[in-house]
Design a protein around this motif. Structure first.
Motif, short mmCIF file in Angstrom:
data_model
loop_
_atom_site.label_atom_id
_atom_site.label_comp_id
_atom_site.label_asym_id
_atom_site.label_seq_id
_atom_site.Cartn_x
_atom_site.Cartn_y
_atom_site.Cartn_z
N THR A 287 9.01 48.96 55.96
CA THR A 287 10.20 48.59 55.20
C THR A 287 10.32 47.07 55.13
OG1 THR A 287 11.35 50.61 55.85
CG2 THR A 287 12.72 48.78 55.12
N VAL A 288 10.78 46.61 53.99
CA VAL A 288 11.06 45.19 53.78
C VAL A 288 12.57 45.03 53.59
CG1 VAL A 288 10.72 43.22 52.24
CG2 VAL A 288 8.81 44.69 52.83
N TYR A 289 13.10 43.95 54.11
CA TYR A 289 14.54 43.73 54.07
C TYR A 289 14.85 42.42 53.34
CZ TYR A 289 14.34 47.13 57.86
OH TYR A 289 14.10 48.25 58.61
N LEU A 290 16.05 42.37 52.79
CA LEU A 290 16.59 41.13 52.27
C LEU A 290 17.99 40.96 52.85
CD1 LEU A 290 16.09 38.70 50.35
CD2 LEU A 290 17.40 39.97 48.63
N GLN A 291 18.12 40.06 53.79
CA GLN A 291 19.42 39.74 54.37
C GLN A 291 20.07 38.67 53.51
OE1 GLN A 291 21.07 41.03 57.17
NE2 GLN A 291 22.78 39.77 56.45
N MET A 292 21.25 38.96 53.03
CA MET A 292 21.96 38.04 52.14
C MET A 292 23.28 37.65 52.78
SD MET A 292 21.20 39.77 48.43
CE MET A 292 22.24 41.19 48.75
N ASN A 293 23.45 36.37 53.03
CA ASN A 293 24.66 35.84 53.64
C ASN A 293 25.38 34.90 52.68
OD1 ASN A 293 23.96 37.16 56.07
ND2 ASN A 293 22.76 35.39 56.73
N SER A 294 26.62 34.62 52.97
CA SER A 294 27.41 33.69 52.15
C SER A 294 27.32 34.05 50.67
CB SER A 294 26.94 32.25 52.38
OG SER A 294 27.04 31.90 53.75
N LEU A 295 27.52 35.31 50.40
CA LEU A 295 27.36 35.78 49.02
C LEU A 295 28.41 35.18 48.09
CD1 LEU A 295 26.37 39.44 49.81
CD2 LEU A 295 25.03 37.85 48.42
N GLY B 203 16.06 49.87 42.13
CA GLY B 203 17.15 48.92 42.05
C GLY B 203 18.38 49.37 42.80
N THR B 204 19.09 48.41 43.34
CA THR B 204 20.34 48.69 44.03
C THR B 204 21.37 47.65 43.59
OG1 THR B 204 21.36 49.08 46.21
CG2 THR B 204 19.66 47.38 46.10
N GLN B 205 22.57 48.11 43.27
CA GLN B 205 23.60 47.23 42.71
C GLN B 205 24.30 46.45 43.82
OE1 GLN B 205 24.77 46.76 39.33
NE2 GLN B 205 25.88 45.08 40.33
N VAL B 206 24.40 45.15 43.62
CA VAL B 206 25.17 44.28 44.50
C VAL B 206 26.28 43.65 43.65
CG1 VAL B 206 25.14 42.16 45.85
CG2 VAL B 206 23.25 43.79 46.06
N THR B 207 27.51 43.84 44.10
CA THR B 207 28.66 43.27 43.41
C THR B 207 29.44 42.42 44.39
OG1 THR B 207 28.77 45.19 41.93
CG2 THR B 207 30.71 43.75 42.05
N VAL B 208 29.64 41.16 44.05
CA VAL B 208 30.37 40.24 44.91
C VAL B 208 31.67 39.85 44.19
CG1 VAL B 208 30.29 38.08 46.19
CG2 VAL B 208 28.18 39.36 45.77
N SER B 209 32.77 40.19 44.82
CA SER B 209 34.07 39.89 44.22
C SER B 209 34.58 38.54 44.70
CB SER B 209 35.07 40.98 44.58
OG SER B 209 35.28 41.02 45.97
N GLY C 18 26.06 47.24 47.40
CA GLY C 18 27.45 47.65 47.48
C GLY C 18 28.37 46.55 46.99
N LEU C 19 29.65 46.74 47.27
CA LEU C 19 30.68 45.78 46.88
C LEU C 19 31.08 44.97 48.11
CD1 LEU C 19 32.83 44.69 44.90
CD2 LEU C 19 34.30 46.60 45.61
N VAL C 20 31.07 43.67 47.97
CA VAL C 20 31.40 42.78 49.09
C VAL C 20 32.20 41.60 48.56
CG1 VAL C 20 29.25 41.48 48.89
CG2 VAL C 20 30.43 41.60 51.10
N GLN C 21 33.06 41.06 49.38
CA GLN C 21 33.83 39.89 48.99
C GLN C 21 32.97 38.63 49.10
OE1 GLN C 21 37.42 39.89 51.39
NE2 GLN C 21 38.54 40.94 49.75
N ALA C 22 33.32 37.63 48.33
CA ALA C 22 32.62 36.35 48.42
C ALA C 22 32.64 35.85 49.86
CB ALA C 22 33.27 35.34 47.49
N GLY C 23 31.50 35.34 50.29
CA GLY C 23 31.34 34.88 51.66
C GLY C 23 30.81 35.94 52.60
N GLY C 24 30.75 37.17 52.13
CA GLY C 24 30.28 38.27 52.96
C GLY C 24 28.76 38.38 52.96
N SER C 25 28.29 39.43 53.63
CA SER C 25 26.85 39.64 53.80
C SER C 25 26.48 41.07 53.45
CB SER C 25 26.45 39.37 55.25
OG SER C 25 26.70 38.03 55.62
N LEU C 26 25.24 41.23 53.05
CA LEU C 26 24.64 42.54 52.84
C LEU C 26 23.18 42.47 53.26
CD1 LEU C 26 25.87 43.71 49.29
CD2 LEU C 26 26.44 44.77 51.48
#
Length: 125
Positions: free
Chosen positions: A76-84, A118-124, A9-17
């Motif tokens: 299921t496998v996960y990828l936790q992404m912080n401080s994007l 694939g899944t789209q990650v957008t960091v603004s 999804g779309l997340v602001q810089a510093g956010g998490s997905l």
């Protein structure tokens, strides 16, 4: 084996997905699982991987920000992404390869036999 990636999804810089990769046809616990990403105009690059034993490996720039994990009950496998960061913007792919080795953990695309869509990650910024 089929892999279904979700959670981008779309997340602001510093956010998490948290990305998810639901597998069918084979247990994730009997596979080496990986996450890769591909930005426009760039090659697919390694992000993280988890071997059968449960040991995680990361591309150096992701250590401390990203965490790969699995839920055997949910297969299921996960990828936790912080401080994007904006440079994390890419399509993220999960991958799997069946192996009878507890420690086999490929960090190159050729090491995997099965890929999700694939899944789209957008960091603004």
């Amino acid at each position: 084996v089929q892999l279904q990636a979700s959670g981008g999804g779309l997340v602001q810089a510093g956010g998490s997905l948290r990305l998810s990769c639901a597998a069918s046809g084979r247990a994730v616990s009997s596979s080496a699982m990986g996450w890769f990403r591909q930005a426009p105009g760039k090659e697919r690059e390694f992000v993280a991987a988890l071997n059968r034993y449960g040991t995680a490996f990361y591309e150096d720039t992701h250590k401390g920000r990203f965490t790969i994990s699995r839920d055997n009950a949910k297969n299921t496998v996960y990828l936790q992404m912080n401080s994007l960061k904006p440079e994390d913007t890419a399509v993220y792919y999960c991958a799997a390869t069946w192996t009878n080795s507890d420690t086999y953990t490929p960090n190159v695309p050729n090491g995997y036999d099965h890929w999700g869509q694939g899944t789209q990650v957008t960091v603004s910024s």
